[in-house]
Scaffold this active site. Structure first.
Site, short mmCIF file in Angstrom:
data_model
loop_
_atom_site.label_atom_id
_atom_site.label_comp_id
_atom_site.label_asym_id
_atom_site.label_seq_id
_atom_site.Cartn_x
_atom_site.Cartn_y
_atom_site.Cartn_z
N SER A 177 13.71 13.12 -26.02
CA SER A 177 13.53 14.56 -25.77
C SER A 177 12.05 14.90 -25.60
O SER A 177 11.67 15.60 -24.65
CB SER A 177 14.15 15.39 -26.90
N HIS A 226 20.87 9.89 -29.02
CA HIS A 226 19.74 10.71 -29.49
C HIS A 226 20.32 11.91 -30.25
O HIS A 226 21.04 11.74 -31.24
CB HIS A 226 18.89 11.09 -28.27
N HIS A 250 17.25 3.31 -36.02
CA HIS A 250 16.17 4.08 -35.37
C HIS A 250 15.27 3.14 -34.60
O HIS A 250 15.07 1.99 -35.00
CB HIS A 250 15.34 4.85 -36.41
N ARG A 280 13.77 12.85 -43.24
CA ARG A 280 14.51 14.06 -42.83
C ARG A 280 15.93 13.98 -43.37
O ARG A 280 16.55 15.00 -43.71
CB ARG A 280 14.51 14.19 -41.30
N ASP A 283 20.39 12.43 -38.26
CA ASP A 283 21.67 12.95 -37.78
C ASP A 283 22.84 12.62 -38.70
O ASP A 283 23.91 13.20 -38.56
CB ASP A 283 21.95 12.38 -36.37
N1 CMX Z 1 25.29 0.78 -35.27
C1 CMX Z 1 25.57 -0.37 -34.63
N2 CMX Z 1 24.68 -1.09 -33.91
C2 CMX Z 1 23.42 -0.61 -33.91
C3 CMX Z 1 23.04 0.55 -34.58
C4 CMX Z 1 24.04 1.27 -35.27
N3 CMX Z 1 23.79 2.42 -35.89
N4 CMX Z 1 21.71 0.76 -34.37
C5 CMX Z 1 21.29 -0.25 -33.59
N5 CMX Z 1 22.32 -1.07 -33.30
C6 CMX Z 1 22.33 -2.22 -32.40
C7 CMX Z 1 21.88 -1.78 -31.01
O1 CMX Z 1 22.95 -1.17 -30.28
C8 CMX Z 1 21.39 -3.05 -30.41
O2 CMX Z 1 22.51 -3.80 -30.01
P1 CMX Z 1 22.49 -4.69 -28.67
O3 CMX Z 1 21.45 -5.74 -28.94
O4 CMX Z 1 23.87 -5.20 -28.58
O5 CMX Z 1 22.10 -3.78 -27.56
C9 CMX Z 1 20.76 -3.75 -31.62
O6 CMX Z 1 21.34 -3.14 -32.79
C10 CMX Z 1 19.25 -3.58 -31.69
O7 CMX Z 1 18.94 -2.21 -31.64
P2 CMX Z 1 17.63 -1.63 -32.38
O8 CMX Z 1 16.45 -2.26 -31.75
O9 CMX Z 1 17.78 -1.74 -33.85
O10 CMX Z 1 17.72 -0.07 -32.04
P3 CMX Z 1 17.24 0.66 -30.71
O11 CMX Z 1 15.81 0.98 -30.86
O12 CMX Z 1 17.66 -0.10 -29.50
O13 CMX Z 1 18.11 1.98 -30.76
C11 CMX Z 1 19.13 3.86 -31.77
C12 CMX Z 1 17.86 3.01 -31.67
C13 CMX Z 1 18.83 5.07 -32.63
C14 CMX Z 1 19.52 4.34 -30.37
C15 CMX Z 1 20.25 3.00 -32.40
O14 CMX Z 1 19.91 2.66 -33.73
C16 CMX Z 1 21.61 3.69 -32.38
O15 CMX Z 1 22.33 3.61 -31.38
N6 CMX Z 1 21.97 4.39 -33.52
C17 CMX Z 1 23.21 5.16 -33.55
C18 CMX Z 1 23.05 6.48 -32.81
C19 CMX Z 1 22.13 7.42 -33.57
O16 CMX Z 1 22.28 7.64 -34.75
N7 CMX Z 1 21.17 8.02 -32.84
C20 CMX Z 1 20.29 9.05 -33.41
C21 CMX Z 1 18.85 8.57 -33.64
C22 CMX Z 1 17.98 9.71 -34.14
C23 CMX Z 1 17.78 10.72 -33.06
O17 CMX Z 1 17.06 10.41 -32.08
O18 CMX Z 1 18.34 11.79 -33.11
#
Ligand code: CMX
Length: 437
Positions: A240, A270, A317, A326, A372
């Site tokens: 964002s 996000h 994250h 938070r 979240d």
């Molecule tokens: N559940 C399951 N798998 C997860 C996970 C979760 N909560 N968080 C990360 N992973 C997985 C990723 O999908 C990725 O898998 P692949 O290698 O198969 O693609 C792997 O772990 C490595 O990811 P990462 O480097 O730890 O995390 P990223 O920086 O790529 O992504 C985020 C960060 C937030 C998008 C991810 O942790 C996620 O999808 N979380 C769930 C959604 C969420 O809560 N988003 C809100 C974040 C806060 C906000 O911005 O509002």
């Protein structure tokens, strides 16, 4: 506004030589690197953005202008008799770097109030959208519909000098920010309360007025203040914030930029994750017939989701490597105000079982909960149960930080953003991975 604009003007003039000097005397020094994994992997960790509004430490969490969340909440002035600080005072802090005095916060709140009237055509537009429009699409459309009011565009066409871009940008930002709570509450009442709109109350501060227009009793006003402050900024690389900055770098005005910011926030990875958390919990509740699962049962739900190839919403994250402060601030609110709420019990259970499971699965770099995971529960408790609305609340908060960044982008003359791309074949060539044809 005199005081804020004067303060900001002095700060900008004092800051500009720092940026100029860095560029002139140190412009060719290396501060980071970019690997193949980063180029393919969403630029994770590439150090190529500058912001002084907030900084996210992987272990400590966010600092707004140098203040941690507890320090921010303790230092900012509060409306009389309230527990959470003025949102307006927080915006003052983000913009200037100074904690406002109670008088300054109050005066700034009055200034924003005077800017808060939403043009009638915005409401007409919202009423004309299909009933099944997502609240985030409605929010984005409402914001961009006001683009015609941009003072920056008017002054730009009149030949405004670059050093003065920040001034009408600030005016646009304050005009927009002052209107967002009314627009958000209007969307809510239009969509979920049969269009029974509640008029704003000019005696209230931003958070108090938002709660009033939502039609939700105390302590929802304090919750709204807390919520907007907590979601305001998370440095500038998240989707964002970066989208807002990127769009504004083309000198698109604040209305275009914040509408774009909202669109980025609307993704399930996000800001929409707060909606996804409640959807996920509701799914579990349905399967459990409303009963609180045991730890073993909850572990199974988590594993089933992971094995189904989905993420656990509200966990993980891109930068943080500890529980999001938070999350903790909202957890404290829950422990104080709704310790026995069944959905809080679900979230609490998830907090206890999920990190170990994510660690065992070994993919997520951060197994801990983010902002979240907790926010929707509180909204639900106060009867705001329509979870597809939750990201609008995040958007009202996030706009505070992104607008502050855009004002400073303009003040320091940051140019249009334009990173360079390579083709896959070029990278293969560079790293010696070219496959023979
Ligand atoms: N559940 C399951 N798998 C997860 C996970 C979760 N909560 N968080 C990360 N992973 C997985 C990723 O999908 C990725 O898998 P692949 O290698 O198969 O693609 C792997 O772990 C490595 O990811 P990462 O480097 O730890 O995390 P990223 O920086 O790529 O992504 C985020 C960060 C937030 C998008 C991810 O942790 C996620 O999808 N979380 C769930 C959604 C969420 O809560 N988003 C809100 C974040 C806060 C906000 O911005 O509002």
């Amino acid at each position: 506004m005199g005081n804020l604009k004067e303060t900001l003007k002095n700060k900008i003039e004092a800051w500009r030589p720092r940026t100029t000097r860095l560029l002139k005397e140190h412009g060719d020094k290396v501060i980071g690197e970019c690997t193949v994994a980063q180029a393919i992997g969403g630029m994770r960790g590439v150090k190529c953005l500058v912001t002084d509004i907030s900084y996210l430490d992987p272990n400590e969490g966010i600092r707004f202008r140098g203040y941690t969340i507890p320090e921010t909440l303790a230092a900012l002035p509060k409306p009389e008799g309230q527990e959470a600080p003025y949102v307006e005072g927080h915006l003052y802090l983000l913009l200037t770097g100074d904690i406002p005095t109670p008088e300054e916060a109050k005066a700034f709140a009055e200034d924003l109030k005077a800017r808060s009237k939403v043009p009638e055509y915005v409401f007409d537009l919202l009423r004309s959208l299909p009933a099944d429009s997502h609240p985030m699409a409605m929010f984005s459309a409402a914001i961009v519909s006001m683009q015609r009011e941009s003072l920056f565009v008017k002054r730009y066409h009149e030949g405004l000098g670059k050093m003065d871009y920040w001034d009408p940008t600030l005016e646009d930002a304050l005009n927009l920010l002052a209107r967002l709570p009314t627009i958000g509450a209007f969307i809510y009442r239009l969509k979920y309360r049969d269009g029974d709109i509640i008029a704003p109350d000019s005696t209230l501060d931003m958070g108090g007025n938002f709660a009033h227009m939502m039609g939700v009793d105390k302590p929802y006003d304090d919750l709204s203040r807390l919520y907007f402050i907590l979601h305001s900024d998370h440095e500038s690389g998240n989707v964002s914030a970066h989208t807002g900055h990127l769009v504004a770098s083309a000198l698109s005005d604040v209305y275009y930029s914040i509408s774009a910011m909202v669109n980025g926030l609307a993704g399930p990875l996000h800001g929409l994750a707060n909606e996804m958390v409640l959807r996920w919990i509701q799914g579990v509740m349905d399967k459990m017939g409303g009963k609180i699962p045991s730890e073993e049962e909850m572990k199974k739900f988590v594993w089933d989701t992971l094995n189904g190839g989905q993420v656990i919403p509200g966990f993980g994250h891109a930068v943080l490597r500890k529980t999001d402060p938070r999350y903790m601030a909202q957890r404290e609110f829950c422990l104080k105000n709704l310790p026995d709420d069944p959905i809080f019990k679900y979230v609490d259970l998830l907090f206890r079982v999920t990190p170990a499971i994510l660690e065992k699965q070994g993919k997520a770099k951060n197994p801990w909960p983010n902002v979240d995971a907790q926010s929707g529960v509180i909204q639900w408790y106060y009867n705001v149960k329509e979870y597809d609305f939750y990201t609008v609340l995040f958007g009202i908060g996030r706009a505070l930080g992104v607008c502050s960044n855009i004002v400073w982008d303009r003040a320091l003359g940051y140019p249009i953003e334009r990173p360079k791309s390579l083709t896959t074949a070029m990278i293969e060539e560079m790293v010696g991975a070219k496959t023979p044809v």
